[in-house]
Write a protein that holds these residues in place. Structure first.
Motif, mmCIF file in Angstrom:
data_model
loop_
_atom_site.group_PDB
_atom_site.id
_atom_site.type_symbol
_atom_site.label_atom_id
_atom_site.label_comp_id
_atom_site.label_asym_id
_atom_site.label_seq_id
_atom_site.Cartn_x
_atom_site.Cartn_y
_atom_site.Cartn_z
ATOM 1 N N ILE A 87 0.835 -1.203 0.000
ATOM 2 C CA ILE A 87 0.000 0.000 0.000
ATOM 3 C C ILE A 87 0.867 1.248 0.000
ATOM 4 N N THR A 122 -1.474 10.490 -5.224
ATOM 5 C CA THR A 122 -0.610 10.729 -4.066
ATOM 6 C C THR A 122 0.867 10.577 -4.441
ATOM 7 N N ALA A 174 1.298 3.838 -3.135
ATOM 8 C CA ALA A 174 0.677 5.159 -2.982
ATOM 9 C C ALA A 174 1.689 6.288 -2.877
ATOM 10 N N ARG A 176 -8.739 0.674 4.570
ATOM 11 C CA ARG A 176 -9.649 0.345 3.460
ATOM 12 C C ARG A 176 -9.234 -0.945 2.752
ATOM 13 N N SER A 177 -7.985 -1.337 2.901
ATOM 14 C CA SER A 177 -7.553 -2.581 2.254
ATOM 15 C C SER A 177 -8.229 -3.807 2.860
ATOM 16 N N PHE A 236 -8.295 2.568 -5.663
ATOM 17 C CA PHE A 236 -6.980 2.690 -5.049
ATOM 18 C C PHE A 236 -5.923 3.024 -6.095
ATOM 19 N N SER A 260 -15.483 9.847 -0.662
ATOM 20 C CA SER A 260 -15.228 8.565 0.001
ATOM 21 C C SER A 260 -15.806 8.478 1.405
ATOM 22 N N ALA A 276 -3.683 6.271 -5.683
ATOM 23 C CA ALA A 276 -2.238 6.106 -5.535
ATOM 24 C C ALA A 276 -1.481 6.889 -6.602
ATOM 25 N N GLU A 323 -5.567 5.447 6.638
ATOM 26 C CA GLU A 323 -6.879 5.171 6.045
ATOM 27 C C GLU A 323 -6.768 4.172 4.898
ATOM 28 N N LEU A 324 -5.751 4.344 4.047
ATOM 29 C CA LEU A 324 -5.580 3.398 2.948
ATOM 30 C C LEU A 324 -5.333 1.995 3.475
ATOM 31 N N ARG A 344 -7.419 13.780 2.200
ATOM 32 C CA ARG A 344 -8.564 12.983 1.760
ATOM 33 C C ARG A 344 -9.378 13.754 0.716
#
Length: 564
Positions: free
Chosen positions: A220, A423, A224, A351-352, A416, A474, A420, A347-348, A404
């Motif tokens: 992740i 970011t 990202a 969410r995974s 995602f 989101s 990514a 957060e990422l 966010r």
């Protein structure tokens, strides 16, 4: 950094209401102050908005009468300095028709505090040292060797290695630790202090953490934000679980001020200092200590839920330092945006686990929700663009909300992969702060931060359709925060989610609007102004104390949107 928490359900598909306001002080209203001859008419239909600088219009804004004989009119007002200058402030007043004779800080302003836990203070100290090239540690930089450094082979399970670890909160003393590799999995190696307390993690626990770090969290962060460095050539990031991190705080301090769950230290990989430390990529973590032999107790279960969240956060800092400093020979990312990216990494990570594992999702995002609620509850007294050493948990909440919002608005979609890609554009550059954001979004920082300020209130406002650029995609915060408010019984008093929605601006007739205090970099104060059906127009003065013009240096603007 460790917060104590019971299992809290967070609605992943719900919405987080972004809003916080300070009420501002109420002053007597002596004489009219608006220079209406130089004023600017503000004529907005429902859903229309403007970000108005107070200079050309002498700070006087003229709102027309309400033409409807059946419906009231309501405006959201959000004064702001739209600057990324860290820690910038600007005294202001926003008043209806009249000028305050003197500026007095509001009660919310006077009581604002930098309520950082000790772990976050230490975290800020490390980031500040990176941005000052470790000036506070009394270290002499050493030139990088002309010949390539010795490349180490990848470790094996059972290998023993010594590490240098900060043993005081100011890193002026360093302890040497012997640790053994318990797991070597892909890009990660987990080492455990040879003197770790008994009754800690089992090999099964280590294997599970190693798998989570390598197959989920490492992927992740590197997708990202970009790749980490590998200055020692051993192909792994060392995760060192050591007694020294527990012992950075005493048991008494831990119980009253919190503890350090883990950290990254930039000097380990900075070419000028790495040889004086570990000359390699290291993430430091507490060890399990259920019997409280080192400091306060940390159960095995608590460690297994806390350390992954800390890792995904700190690993972003490691990647960012590599991309900005080592790869591009630039400056580290500014403090507030670096923190926002690391909280977004949490957060990422959460969410995974979706769909299916709501408990793990909640573990990763609850801290961000706590911080953002605190920010929205009193946004006027907090910075978005805070500097190292003055940040609060609320300001970390602001930074997370802002990143966010950026991802929701400027990624190609909410997948995602698209997020990514966006970011990474913020990290794979030698730009930092507002210039970085402007380049990544193709929009000026002032415009972006002004829209964000409005989105915090109107994104999913009931009965109102916000313009697309003023929405979080989101989260539905006006669903999520009420859910957390309904679970107040799970928190130790006082409940951190005391209101169903934290941003509750004062609501008054237009000519009775009265806010004063200090605008803080990137953040906004909030007020609502209404007109009854067929109500007369009103004027607003947006200026400095005493009616003096607001300096343009920090880009003051009054964001206005008509919501009814």
């Amino acid at each position: 950094m460790g917060r104590r928490k019971r299992k809290i359900a967070v609605l992943a598909s719900g919405a987080l209401v972004a809003a916080a306001c300070g009420s501002g002080s109420t002053q007597p209203k002596p004489t009219p102050a608006c220079n209406t001859a130089a004023g600017q008419p503000v004529t907005l239909s429902v859903g229309a908005y403007q970000s108005i600088p107070p200079l050309a219009n002498a700070g006087c804004l003229i709102f027309p009468g309400n033409a409807s004989i059946t419906d009231s009119a309501r405006y959201l007002l959000a004064p702001q300095i739209a600057t990324d200058v860290e820690g910038a402030t600007l005294p202001f007043i926003l008043v209806g028709d009249t000028l305050h004779p003197a500026l007095a800080a509001s009660q919310a302003e006077a009581s604002a505090s930098r309520n950082l836990k000790l772990g976050d203070q230490f975290h800020d100290f490390l980031r500040q040292q990176e941005r000052t090239h470790f000036a506070g540690l009394g270290l002499a930089p050493r030139p990088a060797p002309s010949a390539p450094a010795l490349r180490l082979p990848p470790p094996n399970v059972g290998d023993t290695r010594s590490f240098k670890v900060c043993s005081k909160l100011d890193c002026t003393t360093v302890a040497t630790v012997l640790a053994t590799a318990k797991v070597v999995s892909g890009h990660l190696a987990i080492y455990v202090d040879n003197n770790a307390p008994a009754n800690g993690l089992t090999q099964t626990d280590f294997d599970a953490l190693g798998a989570q770090f390598d197959t989920r969290l490492y992927a992740i962060d590197t997708t990202a934000f970009g790749r980490e460095s590998d200055i020692d050539g051993n192909t792994v990031v060392a995760v060192l679980m050591t007694n020294i991190v527990n012992k950075l705080v005493t048991k008494q301090v831990c119980q009253t001020q919190g503890f350090i769950a883990g950290f990254f230290f930039g000097a380990d990989i900075d070419p000028a200092f790495a040889s004086q430390f570990n000359n390699g990529e290291v993430f430091y973590s507490i060890v399990a200590d259920p019997d409280s032999t080192l400091s306060c107790a940390h159960s095995v279960a608590r460690l297994k839920s806390l350390v992954p969240v800390t890792f995904v956060h700190e690993f972003q800092h490691m990647i960012s330092y590599n991309q900005h400093v080592l790869v591009r020979s630039g400056q580290p990312q500014v403090t507030w945006l670096d923190e926002g990216m690391s909280h977004f990494a949490e957060e990422l990570g959460g969410r995974s686990f979706l769909p299916g594992d709501d408990s793990s999702f909640s573990d990763f995002v609850l801290g961000d929700l706590l911080n953002s609620y605190e920010y929205l509850d009193s946004s006027g007294t907090h910075f978005l663009a805070f500097s190292a050493g003055i940040g609060s948990l609320a300001e970390r909440g602001a930074a997370w909300l802002f990143v966010r919002y950026l991802a929701d608005q400027y990624a190609a979609d909410t997948s995602f992969a698209s997020i990514a890609a966006f970011t990474r554009s913020l990290e794979l550059t030698n730009l930092v702060g507002g210039a970085d954001i402007a380049a990544a979004t193709g929009t000026s920082f002032a415009t972006v931060v002004g829209r964000w300020a409005l989105a915090n209130y109107v994104s999913d406002l009931p009965g109102f359709t916000a313009p697309p650029e003023l929405r979080y995609k989101s989260w539905r915060f006006r669903t999520t925060f009420p859910l957390l408010n309904a679970q107040c019984f799970k928190f130790r008093p006082p409940c951190p989610f005391a209101k169903p929605f934290p941003l509750t601006p004062p609501d008054s007739a237009g000519d009775a609007v009265s806010l004063s205090g200090s605008l803080r970099a990137g953040s906004a104060w909030y007020a609502l102004a209404f007109q009854p059906p067929s109500g007369p127009g009103f004027n607003l003065l947006f200026s400095g104390p005493g009616g003096n013009a607001l300096s343009p240096t920090f880009v003051p603007q009054l964001n206005v949107i008509r919501i009814h």
